[in-house]
Enzyme design. Sequence first.
Site, PDB file in Angstrom:
ATOM      1  CG  ASP A  70      -0.366   5.920  -0.540  1.00  0.00           C
ATOM      2  OD1 ASP A  70       0.813   6.634  -0.039  1.00  0.00           O
ATOM      3  OD2 ASP A  70      -1.524   6.207  -0.500  1.00  0.00           O
ATOM      4  N   GLY A 115       1.238  -1.312  -0.175  1.00  0.00           N
ATOM      5  CA  GLY A 115       0.341  -0.041  -0.106  1.00  0.00           C
ATOM      6  C   GLY A 115       0.982   1.625  -0.231  1.00  0.00           C
ATOM      7  CD  GLU A 149      19.276  -2.465 -15.152  1.00  0.00           C
ATOM      8  OE1 GLU A 149      19.394  -3.329 -14.418  1.00  0.00           O
ATOM      9  OE2 GLU A 149      18.586  -1.889 -15.584  1.00  0.00           O
ATOM     10  CG  ASP A 167      14.060  -1.739 -16.970  1.00  0.00           C
ATOM     11  OD1 ASP A 167      15.354  -2.759 -15.707  1.00  0.00           O
ATOM     12  OD2 ASP A 167      13.696  -3.150 -17.142  1.00  0.00           O
ATOM     13  NE  ARG A 195      17.270   2.112 -13.378  1.00  0.00           N
ATOM     14  CZ  ARG A 195      16.439   1.002 -13.554  1.00  0.00           C
ATOM     15  NH1 ARG A 195      15.594   0.934 -13.796  1.00  0.00           N
ATOM     16  NH2 ARG A 195      17.151   0.017 -13.045  1.00  0.00           N
TER      17      ARG A 195
END
Length: 629
Positions: free
Chosen positions: A183, A181, A368, A339, A337
């Site tokens: 957020d 949860g 990355e 991936d 960023r």
Amino acid sequence: MSSYFYNSWDSAYKVPFGALHRKENCQFTIHLPQDTILDYLPVLVVFITGFKERFLPMNLEACENGENYYTVTFSPKYAGVHYYYFAYTSGGVRHYIKRGDACHGTLDFGEMFQLTVFSRHYQTPQFLKGGILYQIFPDRFCSSGKPHENVPTDRVMRNWGEMPYYKPDQNGHVWNNDYFGGDLEGIRSKLDYLADLGVTCIYLNPVFESHENHRYNTANYRKLDPLLGENEAFRVLCADAKKRGISVILDGVFSHTGADSVYFNKFGRYDTPGAYQDEESPYDSWYHFWGNKEYESWWGIDTLPNVDENNPSYTRYICGEGGVLEYWLSLGAAGFRLDVVDELPDEFLDHLRTCVKNYDPEKIVIGEVWEDASNKEAYGVKRRYLLGDQLDSVMNYPFREAIIAYIKGEAPNIFRDQIMGILENYPKCTVDVLMNFISTHDIERAINRLGGQSCDDKSKDWMAENELSPEEYQHGKTLLKSAMVLQFFLPGVPSIYYGDEVGLQGWKDPFNRRCYPWGQEDHELLEYTKQLTHIRRTHDVFAEGRIEFLILDPNVLGFSRYDEASGYSVIVLLNRGSNPAKISLDDARLSGYALSNVISGICDDTTVHLPANSYAALGALRMELETTV
């Protein structure tokens, strides 16, 4: 007489240090014994992939200390990774001077030296230089407790702090469908905490709608995941963070989407047909199908169908006018960023950078990359990440590995060589924004790596059942503090993985993604982290200053970060050993510096006292501007 023919880190042999911009003059000098009889003048041999070798004659510049100095100036015409060596002929025999170790030229054996040449227009954003990054895995940092609309009912909600799910189902698949949860409103509620910690930029792991808790299987690039809030919540987070001097970077996952997505829709979650269901789908051309609904997927994981990034429709969707990148930048994102950037083709990266920089040159693009990004080859292609048309920065895994190895006992000269090798190969503007971390969501947390046994050969059941013992935790914490000194004060930008600053443990995924331990923090470690961030942010040399290694004793490492123009320096001394150490202020290795003040640590009129596993930071004026390593 020198014992070396050439030293690429020494200004007596090469000026300037490291990478060059295109058409910048670089002077090379080699030293040969005066009794060397030459048939011809020595030559600098330089080449770039796709071009012939160039042979540049060197001229006799000086005769000193029994040596002849031969010099040539080279101005590279093209951007790209160049390689070079030196050659001369004596008595009809051809001799070569090549790289024998990290930086020294040796005779007739070794490898070629690297010279990175980048575009003249290449600059990187200023906002990150001298700052502090803070990486957040959104589901696990902080929950506001507020209800959210349109959350799928197939998500399993967990109590904060419980162990993440890690066991596969009967078909061997781990669904990653347990959520705690966290957020964006929870992150917003902790902005004062982050500002007090010294954070200037938040890097968020993926936030786009997805149906696994890591959110690397994007379901909709244009929507925030409903458990994190509405899209407006991101705009509000960025605006409130900006008031505190904090930027927000997003994670861009553009090599694949989720199978459970509006684009692919393999499981029929969405009302409109996706590429899996209908060849007439506007997204069909993004994917590669064959046979009976078989398709290309990321590393064979069928929940992650690969996209063709150079498909014009996909490129426009992400990088085009009004596309995904522009949309999130318009809501306040400071950049992205990327991936698995190795799997993004050059053409797509070119488009991506153009889009981001056309929106605002101060927006950042970080990739990355796990190796040296300057000479990286991926899928048979020499990548050009750092030449000026793709990335601003990369995740600095080479520094991370060097830091961990040094703290665990690696020889100091090896540590220096690893650091200097990256600094030599990367453009200076890239170095100033390198993402320096010691933990991330993809690797075990540093405190575990330093304090416990290796988890490389351990099962996930072992990782779930084993935490550091109190003794291991204290040992890991002690070493972690030393590692953080290097992380914070080496060139680049320190990136704190959420919870590292308060001793959060975790082996590999998913155990390194546990919930932040609110109310159970290690406050002593937190205050130590704040001390480091304060020193870094109050001394400008850590933003763009150069580095000079001064002391490489068995357990004491010393280096200077200095400003070339003013000569102001901060000298960092680290004792990684379990016994106290002393460094005399009269030590010849500090002779080029005039001490001005003690920033941190124990120092009397003559000596710096370093208790076991401690550091000191000294303000100084750099008197001598020649650098020899």
